[in-house]
Design an enzyme around this catalytic site. Structure first.
Site, PDB file in Angstrom:
ATOM      1  N   THR B 217       4.067 -39.700  -4.318  1.00 33.42           N
ATOM      2  CA  THR B 217       4.983 -40.798  -3.959  1.00 33.42           C
ATOM      3  C   THR B 217       5.152 -41.683  -5.172  1.00 33.42           C
ATOM      4  O   THR B 217       4.156 -42.166  -5.738  1.00 33.42           O
ATOM      5  CB  THR B 217       4.479 -41.621  -2.775  1.00 33.42           C
ATOM      6  OG1 THR B 217       4.593 -40.806  -1.644  1.00 33.42           O
ATOM      7  CG2 THR B 217       5.256 -42.918  -2.546  1.00 33.42           C
ATOM      8  N   ASN B 425      -9.202 -37.386  -6.034  1.00 37.35           N
ATOM      9  CA  ASN B 425      -8.541 -36.652  -4.959  1.00 37.35           C
ATOM     10  C   ASN B 425      -9.471 -35.906  -4.026  1.00 37.35           C
ATOM     11  O   ASN B 425      -9.075 -35.484  -2.948  1.00 37.35           O
ATOM     12  CB  ASN B 425      -7.481 -35.719  -5.552  1.00 37.35           C
ATOM     13  CG  ASN B 425      -6.292 -36.526  -6.021  1.00 37.35           C
ATOM     14  OD1 ASN B 425      -5.675 -37.217  -5.234  1.00 37.35           O
ATOM     15  ND2 ASN B 425      -5.998 -36.459  -7.315  1.00 37.35           N
ATOM     16  N   THR B 430      -9.023 -39.001   4.201  1.00 34.62           N
ATOM     17  CA  THR B 430      -8.004 -39.367   5.195  1.00 34.62           C
ATOM     18  C   THR B 430      -8.636 -40.147   6.329  1.00 34.62           C
ATOM     19  O   THR B 430      -9.780 -39.931   6.676  1.00 34.62           O
ATOM     20  CB  THR B 430      -7.363 -38.099   5.774  1.00 34.62           C
ATOM     21  OG1 THR B 430      -8.373 -37.136   6.008  1.00 34.62           O
ATOM     22  CG2 THR B 430      -6.350 -37.577   4.784  1.00 34.62           C
TER      23      THR B 430
END
Lengths: 430, 430
Positions: B217, B425, B430
């Site tokens: 993004t 990463n 999450t």
């Protein structure tokens, strides 16, 4: 040309114990150290067939094709019915080496023919290792002499060891199959590969054959005692490779040297395996199992890998799109690092699917990690992240995506991306 | 539609000091913390134009387009001549959030309109952050209230800060340009982006416009006081984005939320910038410089990056193939890790070029790292690895490939891949 389902036909057990290649009637092998690897490990491998063998091969579609690739293609065009040996080295890829490289590869062949006592044009060659350095031919010459003098029925494992580069383990596979019209035949194979793995293998330009739409140095050699014409062997090899070696990726980087060769001694008996027969179907199934076993062994041993990951895409517009979607997910650094972290980050998987360039209708997409469904109709559904994270911390992970469009499907095998991956590739100097 | 040379027209100096966006006549901004980021940092940003502005936008071509993307596209189709504000949040991408997500994005717009006192349909929205979680609207509501009450001419930098996610630094750029037919105009921009960066931005489906062949993004907002029709602004934005944001990659992963918006207040005066005029050419040049500056700031701040890398491919069959070749090299994990290791591993660069799918004639390929030529006619030439390695250990690296075929060329900006990339990463859960 892809089978509807890649994995369901495992009627014949593949044996991955060592020595696979020399268990096949007609083949002797050896693996020696000649100083191409700084480690002093074995780096030169030789496989010889007692009789003229049918031969087939598929080669990288990288525009920078290494000298051994160019030479094998030419040899297979002219003498695919009478091959006797394959000479292989690790530590030096003989790629981007120009005319000198072509001459050196020819020399490897000539020296092997002389040392083993084989006719001209009956030896194939494979190289893997660093790009752009001339082969130290004095060492290679010594190595070929030693390899020729140590050929044996026990040499299969040494041979598999000698083609390793950053591989941590040898890759071997063996199967024996009863063919109703022929009797029992056997197939054995070896492979190497850990980095620069994203094979895009096709037939040489001079051959008619099956095309594939996919994208290592990976090297593999498959031998069988089945009797078959070179064209039949070539056809079977392409079918098998398209749903095995062409379905793995470690880093998305397709090598200049990727090669899969096959030799068929015909020593199983007088009856040949013919295209379109039930025997062919069984042979192909066995060959596919060998190639998938070797390919999966490569993906599991990918540089820095802590787990093997199978990406199964189904419900795609067609199989080619399923392959493209699965490979995009498999090559996503964000997906690969999440897998290393055992993080059920389904958002990264969907984002990769969404950029893959295939037909996607977001509201039809469903996703599973192992047995747990995480996404339905393109939206997250409640799941226990601890359960999924525990599953992801295992050594075998399956991700399944149902695109909900049609019947296209594919399985692709890859691995996670770890600190060790960076270490291996940042500290390996040219 | 790509210019022959991307970089030679830097006639106007871009100023990257802070506060860029509120230096442009007509714009106030703010950036506040409302608890979307666990860190407690600023996470909600607002930019307001004193007058109705012409607006334009380009959006991700990922199939999973987030709610704010879908809503902005619709708004621009209906009210591109009367936009007043952009509301932005970080910490939550509002992607893969279904109907709830669409409703929440509409709510953000409605709340902004109410708090600032703007007409319906005059506010655009952008979101970035984690995928698949509903926005905590109570916090967002508080944030919008605070952002509206703190709007100021000094708010540009706070605003740039509030859209950061894994970014280490804000991205800002400002330029002022004399347009002969119009007088002096100014352009200011902000951007964010560090991971999931490989923008593939195009006009919304309902717009006629320029197509691009490329693939974060990343969010960006560019504002100007130039007067121009929305169509002219849209055209200029697409031209500029195609050789800036669409030419960067950190990890090859194109996001669900990538958006670049542009607002033109027209407060520079009564004369409009019209397509095909010298004024347009100068405006476009300035806009391109702003977009390239912001894009390059993103590449340099890529997750875990230790250096900015420019890949310049020339001599390609055409510009599109040059872009494809340069992006394949830029996205190669083997090339990126070699760059981290300051290893002049030209073999990996050629291998990536060779798998890129573009026309390659190996014997015509030449390669430079910095000022040192390493490859001529597809083969290595002698060079001092210590000199090249020392160059590669700097923070600005250029790799140039001459394919020797035709006049196609492109510059792509990327970064290296480090241990820190994996850490960020694999440990971001999450």
């Amino acid at each position: 040309m892809t089978r509807g389902n890649d994995m369901n036909d495992r009627s014949h057990e593949v044996d991955v114990s060592s020595g696979a290649i020399t268990r096949v009637a007609g083949f002797t092998a050896s693996g020696v150290a000649c100083g191409l690897k700084a480690s002093g490990d074995r780096d030169l491998a030789l496989v010889v067939c007692d009789v003229p063998a049918s031969a087939a091969g598929v080669f990288t579609r990288n525009a920078f094709r290494a000298a051994p690739v160019l030479i094998d293609e030419r040899l297979l065009e002219h003498n695919a019915q009478g091959m006797r040996a394959v000479i292989m080295n690790a530590g030096n890829a003989n790629a981007c080496t120009g005319e000198q490289g072509m001459w050196d590869a020819q020399q490897m062949i000539g020296l092997t023919e002389a040392e083993v006592g084989l006719p001209a044009g009956s030896v194939l060659v494979m190289s893997t290792g660093v790009i752009g350095h001339p082969l130290p031919m004095e060492r290679v010459r010594e190595g070929i002499r030693e390899a020729a003098s140590t050929l044996s029925l026990q040499g299969g494992h040494d041979c598999a060891e000698a083609i390793m580069t950053t591989d941590l383990v040898t890759k071997e596979a063996y199967v024996s199959l009863p063919l109703p019209g022929i009797g029992t035949i056997s197939i054995g194979g070896i492979a190497k590969g850990s980095g620069m793995i994203a094979p895009d293998l096709g037939p040489s330009s001079g051959m008619a054959g099956i095309d594939s739409s996919s994208h290592a140095t990976m090297l593999a050699l498959v031998v069988t005692d089945a009797r078959m014409a070179p064209e039949t062997l070539q056809y079977a090899l392409e079918e098998a490779v398209n749903i095995s070696f062409n379905r793995i990726t470690v880093d998305g980087d397709t090598s200049t040297n990727d090669t899969v060769l096959a030799l068929a001694s015909g020593l199983s008996g007088d009856s040949a395996v013919e295209l379109g027969t039930p025997d062919y179907a069984i042979f192909l199934d066995g060959l596919t199992n060998i190639c998938q076993s070797l390919a999966i062994q490569i993906a599991r041993d990918g540089e820095g890998a802590t787990k093997l990951v199978e990406i199964h895409v189904k419900g795609a517009y067609d199989d080619a799109q399923a392959v493209m979607a699965a490979k995009t997910i498999a090559n996503s650094p964000l997906v690969k690092t999440a897998l290393f972290g055992s993080d059920p980050n389904w958002g990264r998987i969907l984002a990769a699917l969404g950029r893959s360039g295939v037909h996607v209708n977001p509201v039809r997409v469903a996703l599973w990690i192992g047995d747990t469904q995480l996404v339905a109709n393109g939206e997250p559904i409640p799941f226990d992240p601890k359960v999924v994270s525990a599953y992801l911390s295992g050594v075998n992970v399956t991700i399944e995506v149902d695109m909900g469009l049609s019947s296209g499907q594919a399985r692709v095998w890859t691995c996670d991306m770890s600190y060790r991956y960076v270490e291996i590739n940042a500290e390996y100097h040219t």
